[in-house]
Design an enzyme around this catalytic site. Structure first.
Site, PDB file in Angstrom:
ATOM      1  N   TYR A  28       0.840  -1.200   0.000  1.00 33.82           N
ATOM      2  CA  TYR A  28       0.000   0.000   0.000  1.00 33.82           C
ATOM      3  C   TYR A  28       0.877   1.253   0.000  1.00 33.82           C
ATOM      4  O   TYR A  28       0.668   2.174  -0.792  1.00 33.82           O
ATOM      5  CB  TYR A  28      -0.937  -0.018   1.217  1.00 33.82           C
ATOM      6  CG  TYR A  28      -1.728   1.253   1.378  1.00 33.82           C
ATOM      7  CD1 TYR A  28      -2.793   1.534   0.531  1.00 33.82           C
ATOM      8  CD2 TYR A  28      -1.400   2.183   2.354  1.00 33.82           C
ATOM      9  CE1 TYR A  28      -3.512   2.705   0.654  1.00 33.82           C
ATOM     10  CE2 TYR A  28      -2.112   3.361   2.491  1.00 33.82           C
ATOM     11  CZ  TYR A  28      -3.166   3.612   1.634  1.00 33.82           C
ATOM     12  OH  TYR A  28      -3.868   4.790   1.756  1.00 33.82           O
ATOM     13  N   GLU A  50     -11.870   5.873   4.338  1.00 31.84           N
ATOM     14  CA  GLU A  50     -11.281   6.796   5.321  1.00 31.84           C
ATOM     15  C   GLU A  50     -12.277   7.100   6.430  1.00 31.84           C
ATOM     16  O   GLU A  50     -11.906   7.219   7.599  1.00 31.84           O
ATOM     17  CB  GLU A  50     -10.804   8.085   4.649  1.00 31.84           C
ATOM     18  CG  GLU A  50      -9.644   7.911   3.682  1.00 31.84           C
ATOM     19  CD  GLU A  50      -8.326   7.514   4.319  1.00 31.84           C
ATOM     20  OE1 GLU A  50      -8.227   7.418   5.555  1.00 31.84           O
ATOM     21  OE2 GLU A  50      -7.368   7.276   3.554  1.00 31.84           O
ATOM     22  N   TRP A  58      -5.359   2.260   9.950  1.00 31.15           N
ATOM     23  CA  TRP A  58      -5.620   2.067   8.525  1.00 31.15           C
ATOM     24  C   TRP A  58      -5.427   0.605   8.123  1.00 31.15           C
ATOM     25  O   TRP A  58      -6.135   0.095   7.257  1.00 31.15           O
ATOM     26  CB  TRP A  58      -4.737   2.989   7.686  1.00 31.15           C
ATOM     27  CG  TRP A  58      -4.984   2.821   6.227  1.00 31.15           C
ATOM     28  CD1 TRP A  58      -4.118   2.324   5.301  1.00 31.15           C
ATOM     29  CD2 TRP A  58      -6.190   3.109   5.506  1.00 31.15           C
ATOM     30  NE1 TRP A  58      -4.706   2.296   4.058  1.00 31.15           N
ATOM     31  CE2 TRP A  58      -5.986   2.764   4.165  1.00 31.15           C
ATOM     32  CE3 TRP A  58      -7.439   3.608   5.889  1.00 31.15           C
ATOM     33  CZ2 TRP A  58      -6.962   2.920   3.184  1.00 31.15           C
ATOM     34  CZ3 TRP A  58      -8.417   3.767   4.910  1.00 31.15           C
ATOM     35  CH2 TRP A  58      -8.176   3.420   3.577  1.00 31.15           C
TER      36      TRP A  58
END
Length: 195
Positions: A28, A50, A58
């Site tokens: 990522y 988000e 995350w």
């Protein structure tokens, strides 16, 4: 003593230290975070994820991203906008996503906003988001501590999104979107991706 801002992975590559030793996180970081992302659907997905991330790490969202894509019909806002009580119950029972009623209902409400907005103005979400891109820095942030949680640009983006009727789009969420979608480059000095 402060925590290091860069970490060298098992592959010998220096990355922002938040990545840790997780291979999914490394991919990522290397391939997505800070890379320019365009397209209404791609930005709707990122904005939704988000929002779900708020209050969580995350990596928790990243590990469930495919589950979110499946559960939310590939982030097709027309399909999501048609969700009713049965779909909300289905989503609340889906362990492949974060089961938070307020965030699920906000996603559905946001999809309804997008139907009305983007059917009349295709590309409107992309244009609005990118109109808030920060000027490119001359140098990378020196440390992770130098990376803000929000900026005047993210506050303006959050306000613009809210004025359209979108929910769960505060300035911190907006800044996380800006980082992940490449509107700002917060790779720190010493990271192989830094400016």
């Amino acid at each position: 003593m402060t925590a290091p801002s860069v970490r060298v992975g098992a592959d010998g590559v220096a990355r922002c230290a938040w990545v840790g030793a997780d291979a999914l996180y490394e991919r990522y970081h290397d391939e997505e975070w800070g890379v320019a992302l365009h397209g209404d659907r791609a930005l709707f997905e990122k904005l939704t994820l988000e929002a779900f991330q708020s209050g969580l790490s995350w990596i928790t969202i990243l590990r469930r991203r495919e589950g979110f894509r499946r559960a939310f019909d590939g982030f097709d806002w027309h399909r999501i906008a048609a969700y009713g009580d049965d779909e909300v119950r289905r989503l609340l029972a889906d362990d492949g996503i974060i089961r938070n009623r307020a965030k699920i209902e906000a996603t559905i409400a946001n999809a309804r906003v997008l139907v009305a907005w983007l059917d009349a103005e295709p590309g409107g979400l992309d244009a609005l988001v990118w109109s808030h891109a920060q000027p490119r820095r001359d140098a990378a942030p020196a440390t992770l501590a130098a990376v803000p949680a929000q900026t005047e640009h993210s506050r303006a983006l959050a306000q613009s999104l809210k004025s359209r009727g979108l929910r769960f789009v505060g300035p911190t969420t907006a800044y996380a979107l800006m980082q992940s979608a490449g509107l700002v480059d917060d790779h720190v000095a010493g990271c192989w991706r830094a400016v």
